[in-house]
Design a protein around this motif. Structure first.
Motif, mmCIF file in Angstrom:
data_model
loop_
_atom_site.group_PDB
_atom_site.id
_atom_site.type_symbol
_atom_site.label_atom_id
_atom_site.label_comp_id
_atom_site.label_asym_id
_atom_site.label_seq_id
_atom_site.Cartn_x
_atom_site.Cartn_y
_atom_site.Cartn_z
ATOM 1 N N TRP A 112 14.057 33.270 -58.590
ATOM 2 C CA TRP A 112 13.368 34.647 -59.286
ATOM 3 C C TRP A 112 12.492 35.506 -58.486
ATOM 4 N N ASP A 113 12.658 35.528 -56.901
ATOM 5 C CA ASP A 113 12.042 36.286 -56.416
ATOM 6 C C ASP A 113 12.524 37.559 -55.835
ATOM 7 N N ARG A 114 11.980 38.603 -55.962
ATOM 8 C CA ARG A 114 12.572 39.657 -55.569
ATOM 9 C C ARG A 114 12.838 39.928 -53.885
ATOM 10 N N ALA A 115 11.790 39.462 -53.419
ATOM 11 C CA ALA A 115 12.036 39.410 -51.968
ATOM 12 C C ALA A 115 13.153 38.702 -51.443
ATOM 13 N N ALA A 116 13.588 37.631 -52.045
ATOM 14 C CA ALA A 116 14.466 36.714 -51.831
ATOM 15 C C ALA A 116 15.783 37.361 -52.138
ATOM 16 N N GLU A 117 15.670 38.185 -53.188
ATOM 17 C CA GLU A 117 16.849 38.946 -53.564
ATOM 18 C C GLU A 117 17.175 40.155 -52.667
ATOM 19 N N ARG A 118 16.069 40.682 -52.259
ATOM 20 C CA ARG A 118 16.347 41.581 -51.229
ATOM 21 C C ARG A 118 16.938 41.199 -49.715
ATOM 22 N N ALA A 119 16.686 39.943 -49.706
ATOM 23 C CA ALA A 119 17.142 39.486 -48.369
ATOM 24 C C ALA A 119 18.739 39.150 -48.371
ATOM 25 N N ALA A 120 19.014 38.539 -49.657
ATOM 26 C CA ALA A 120 20.469 38.243 -49.960
ATOM 27 C C ALA A 120 21.252 39.741 -49.886
ATOM 28 N N LEU A 121 20.702 40.890 -50.407
ATOM 29 C CA LEU A 121 21.358 41.950 -50.277
ATOM 30 C C LEU A 121 21.840 42.222 -48.798
ATOM 31 N N GLU A 122 20.722 42.056 -47.960
ATOM 32 C CA GLU A 122 21.150 42.365 -46.472
ATOM 33 C C GLU A 122 21.878 41.129 -45.985
ATOM 34 N N ALA A 123 22.549 40.322 -46.579
ATOM 35 C CA ALA A 123 23.372 39.235 -46.034
ATOM 36 C C ALA A 123 22.647 38.417 -45.061
ATOM 37 N N GLN A 124 21.397 38.112 -45.221
ATOM 38 C CA GLN A 124 20.595 37.293 -44.250
ATOM 39 C C GLN A 124 20.796 35.894 -44.550
ATOM 40 N N PHE A 125 22.036 35.279 -43.955
ATOM 41 C CA PHE A 125 22.577 33.888 -44.130
ATOM 42 C C PHE A 125 22.781 33.507 -42.809
ATOM 43 N N PRO A 126 22.511 32.070 -42.622
ATOM 44 C CA PRO A 126 22.844 31.397 -41.350
ATOM 45 C C PRO A 126 24.098 31.632 -40.726
ATOM 46 N N GLN A 127 25.138 31.935 -41.646
ATOM 47 C CA GLN A 127 26.423 32.055 -41.224
ATOM 48 C C GLN A 127 27.072 33.239 -41.591
ATOM 49 N N ARG A 128 28.041 33.841 -41.217
ATOM 50 C CA ARG A 128 28.626 35.061 -41.508
ATOM 51 C C ARG A 128 29.443 35.046 -42.980
ATOM 52 N N ILE A 129 29.293 35.963 -43.815
ATOM 53 C CA ILE A 129 29.962 35.934 -45.104
ATOM 54 C C ILE A 129 30.809 37.342 -45.083
ATOM 55 N N ASP A 130 31.916 37.172 -46.120
ATOM 56 C CA ASP A 130 32.895 38.247 -46.325
ATOM 57 C C ASP A 130 32.440 39.037 -47.539
ATOM 58 N N GLY A 131 31.638 38.422 -48.333
ATOM 59 C CA GLY A 131 31.158 39.211 -49.448
ATOM 60 C C GLY A 131 30.007 38.590 -50.302
ATOM 61 N N LEU A 132 29.407 39.261 -51.280
ATOM 62 C CA LEU A 132 28.416 38.961 -51.963
ATOM 63 C C LEU A 132 28.368 38.940 -53.343
ATOM 64 N N ILE A 133 28.123 37.956 -54.439
ATOM 65 C CA ILE A 133 27.935 38.224 -55.776
ATOM 66 C C ILE A 133 26.632 37.546 -56.041
ATOM 67 N N VAL A 134 25.923 38.716 -56.618
ATOM 68 C CA VAL A 134 24.377 38.569 -56.859
ATOM 69 C C VAL A 134 23.992 38.617 -58.204
#
Length: 348
Positions: free
Chosen positions: A107-129
């Protein structure tokens, strides 16, 4: 000697031989690149089953410059609604040969914003948020180009693809059901001060207005978080106050509704005889409690499929991405014991 059709590593050539088609046709069927006659497609798929062929997804994705991984971003997987939703997303993603990485934001906005920028340890092809705290500015300032689909009550105009149910219409249906049961003092647990950002609150008020019932501010009960504990707390506080108690309650989620039910039970208030209760989400526990919970059931399978279809279209786009769209999927009111006596059982 006859060829072993179930060799340890079945090949594309094995499928083509059994199906009596070319390897190119087999490839077209497996990858869905071009239209193939239905009879041919069925023959190829039957051959795939016969030899036990499994495509090398890693090699296929590597050839396409993709990872074959998408991310599903939710607040908390421990919440029953999001756990059930994740299951449907995984089912529909597997049919596309995709692996689903599940990420929690708490429920953290900063964490959601980081997800929007695809900040994950591995490459991803798409995001469902599943957006809970995001603001329109977060989407407008986004720099990542990873295909994105948003879920949840809130919409963001043309800032991103979005899929949900019509939450206002669903909430209105829930409250109309309470009114049809003869309830007139209907509380909402999980109300919001900002009606414009809360479609479920809007639907609640629309139902009251359509029935000629006045909205009582003392029966609009905000909660600090989506939890059973919070639902129990606000209803316990209401019952211990001097406010005339409600005869119907609409809870913003099933999880909250279960807390409401506990508060009513501990105060000796019978459901549905004295207070009828409706939840929202149709989590598995809604069927298991006593009395079982009347609730709004979103079509989670349709939601997952449509979100993945939107994502797939963006991933496969060759002529530029289409303008974002906002679409809805069906829902239904599931009537159980918390609003009506079914088979003579169901009081708490």
């Amino acid at each position: 000697m006859a060829q072993d059709r179930r060799s340890p590593q079945p090949r594309l050539t094995d499928v083509a031989e059994i199906a009596g088609v070319s390897m190119k046709t087999v490839s077209n069927v497996i990858n869905g690149n071009v239209r193939v006659a239905e009879s041919t497609r069925e023959r190829v798929l039957a051959a795939v089953q016969t030899v036990g062929y499994r495509p090398n997804l890693s090699a296929r994705n590597l050839a396409r410059g993709r990872s074959g991984v998408i991310a599903l971003v939710v607040p908390r997987l421990e919440m029953p609604y999001f756990a059930a939703l994740a299951g449907r997303v995984i089912d529909h993603a597997e049919a596309r040969g995709w692996f689903v990485l599940i990420h929690e934001t708490g429920w953290d906005r900063a964490a959601e914003r980081a997800a929007l920028e695809a900040q994950f340890p591995q490459r991803i092809d798409g995001l469902i948020v599943s957006a809970q705290q995001l603001q329109l500015s977060d989407l407008q300032e986004r720099t990542a180009t990873t295909p994105l689909v948003l879920l949840g009550e809130r919409t963001f105009g043309d800032a991103a693809h979005h899929v949900a149910i019509d939450n206002a219409a669903a909430a209105q249906l829930a409250v109309e059901h309470l009114i049809a049961q003869g309830r007139r003092r209907i509380a909402m647990v999980g109300s919001s001060e900002n009606i414009g950002d809360d479609p479920r609150m809007r639907g609640y008020l629309q139902a009251l207005e359509a029935a000629g019932l006045a909205a009582d501010p003392e029966l609009m009960l905000p909660i600090r978080e989506n939890s059973g504990e919070e639902g129990e707390l606000v209803v316990r506080t209401l019952l211990e106050s001097q406010v005339e108690p409600p005869d119907g309650i609409f809870a913003a989620t099933d999880w909250v509704a279960l807390g409401v039910m506990r508060a009513l039970h501990l105060h000796g208030v019978h459901v549905p005889d004295e207070v009828a209760l409706v939840g929202f989400d149709d989590i598995p526990y809604a069927r298991a409690v006593t009395p079982s919970l009347t609730t709004i059931a979103p079509d989670r399978s349709a939601l997952a499929e449509l979100a993945l279809r939107m994502l797939e279209a963006q991933i496969n786009a060759t002529g530029g991405l289409a303008d974002p769209v906002d679409e809805t999927v069906p829902f239904e009111l599931v009537v159980r014991e918390s609003t009506t006596q079914i088979g003579g059982a169901g009081t708490s």
